[in-house]
Design an enzyme around this catalytic site. Structure first.
Site, PDB file in Angstrom:
ATOM      1  N   ASP A  67       0.867  -1.172   0.000  1.00 55.39           N
ATOM      2  CA  ASP A  67       0.000   0.000   0.000  1.00 55.39           C
ATOM      3  C   ASP A  67       0.902   1.220   0.000  1.00 55.39           C
ATOM      4  O   ASP A  67       2.123   1.099   0.140  1.00 55.39           O
ATOM      5  CB  ASP A  67      -0.898   0.006   1.244  1.00 55.39           C
ATOM      6  CG  ASP A  67      -2.182   0.813   1.035  1.00 55.39           C
ATOM      7  OD1 ASP A  67      -2.168   1.789   0.241  1.00 55.39           O
ATOM      8  OD2 ASP A  67      -3.195   0.478   1.657  1.00 55.39           O
ATOM      9  N   TYR A  97     -13.428   7.402 -12.759  1.00 50.22           N
ATOM     10  CA  TYR A  97     -13.232   6.029 -12.298  1.00 50.22           C
ATOM     11  C   TYR A  97     -13.772   5.020 -13.313  1.00 50.22           C
ATOM     12  O   TYR A  97     -13.079   4.074 -13.690  1.00 50.22           O
ATOM     13  CB  TYR A  97     -13.922   5.853 -10.943  1.00 50.22           C
ATOM     14  CG  TYR A  97     -13.792   4.481 -10.346  1.00 50.22           C
ATOM     15  CD1 TYR A  97     -12.566   3.985  -9.931  1.00 50.22           C
ATOM     16  CD2 TYR A  97     -14.915   3.676 -10.170  1.00 50.22           C
ATOM     17  CE1 TYR A  97     -12.460   2.725  -9.361  1.00 50.22           C
ATOM     18  CE2 TYR A  97     -14.816   2.427  -9.594  1.00 50.22           C
ATOM     19  CZ  TYR A  97     -13.577   1.959  -9.197  1.00 50.22           C
ATOM     20  OH  TYR A  97     -13.478   0.702  -8.630  1.00 50.22           O
ATOM     21  N   LYS A 116     -11.756   2.297 -15.658  1.00 51.56           N
ATOM     22  CA  LYS A 116     -12.017   0.854 -15.583  1.00 51.56           C
ATOM     23  C   LYS A 116     -12.263   0.263 -16.970  1.00 51.56           C
ATOM     24  O   LYS A 116     -11.798  -0.849 -17.271  1.00 51.56           O
ATOM     25  CB  LYS A 116     -13.189   0.560 -14.642  1.00 51.56           C
ATOM     26  CG  LYS A 116     -12.827   0.723 -13.185  1.00 51.56           C
ATOM     27  CD  LYS A 116     -11.684  -0.198 -12.790  1.00 51.56           C
ATOM     28  CE  LYS A 116     -11.342  -0.118 -11.329  1.00 51.56           C
ATOM     29  NZ  LYS A 116     -10.260  -1.040 -10.945  1.00 51.56           N
ATOM     30  N   ILE A 132     -18.759  -2.664  -3.211  1.00 52.70           N
ATOM     31  CA  ILE A 132     -18.235  -3.542  -2.167  1.00 52.70           C
ATOM     32  C   ILE A 132     -18.296  -2.831  -0.825  1.00 52.70           C
ATOM     33  O   ILE A 132     -17.874  -1.683  -0.698  1.00 52.70           O
ATOM     34  CB  ILE A 132     -16.780  -3.951  -2.487  1.00 52.70           C
ATOM     35  CG1 ILE A 132     -16.776  -4.775  -3.773  1.00 52.70           C
ATOM     36  CG2 ILE A 132     -16.164  -4.723  -1.327  1.00 52.70           C
ATOM     37  CD1 ILE A 132     -15.415  -5.161  -4.266  1.00 52.70           C
TER      38      ILE A 132
END
Length: 181
Positions: free
Chosen positions: A18, A125, A129, A155
């Site tokens: 990360d 975004y 994608k 999610i």
């Protein structure tokens, strides 16, 4: 996901990464490295040093955050993915990079949406994608990169706080309910 993969493949065989400082718990359960998807050479060093043979690529600036800062969203989501894709090509890595319902858009059929359908997203975004899905497919066909992607719905995680995505409101409600109990 890291804990599940470590349970299956062994703690030392899954390297978590990360751009955030790891918690004590994260550091105690297996290898954890700082990784900036925008720094190809540093990513390559991690691949070489740890003998990595497959990557699960989750790095992204999510929907709401990408709309607040489009240039950051494009940089991380497009250029960061390109770095990971090039690593996969150059080091023969298997690559899983999840997609999302954000790849669709307001003109996508809402009922029984087929796999191959119109994808005209209206967020940074979502656009990134669609780019990721198509470029991954291209690298698979052109260079033999073992690229996989799944389109997830929103999610909600018990482990992660809201992170700038479209499900933040639901995630916030979930975490607030946990605090109240």
């Amino acid at each position: 996901m890291v804990n599940t993969l470590r349970a299956k493949f062994g703690q030392e065989n899954v390297v978590a990464s990360d751009i955030k400082k790891p918690t004590l718990e994260q550091r105690s359960t297996g290898p954890y490295v700082y990784a900036d998807v925008l720094n190809y050479r540093a990513l390559e060093q991690i691949v070489v040093d740890y003998g990595i043979d497959w990557v699960v690529h989750f790095s992204a600036i999510l929907s709401a955050a990408g709309e607040r800062n489009p240039s950051l969203g494009l940089n991380v989501n497009i250029n960061g993915f390109q770095n990971v894709l090039e690593l996969a090509k150059n080091h023969k890595l298997r690559l899983l990079s999840p997609s999302t319902m954000g790849a669709f858009g307001p003109t996508t059929p809402k009922d029984m949406t087929p796999d191959l359908t119109i994808m005209r997203p209206n967020t940074i975004y979502g656009i990134s994608k669609v780019h990721m899905e198509l470029l991954g497919e291209y690298y698979c066909e052109k260079f033999g990169v073992d690229f996989r992607s799944l389109r997830y719905p929103g999610i909600i995680s018990a482990d992660s706080p809201p992170g700038g995505g479209t499900t933040d409101y639901a995630v916030d409600i979930f975490h607030a309910a946990l605090k109240d109990n």
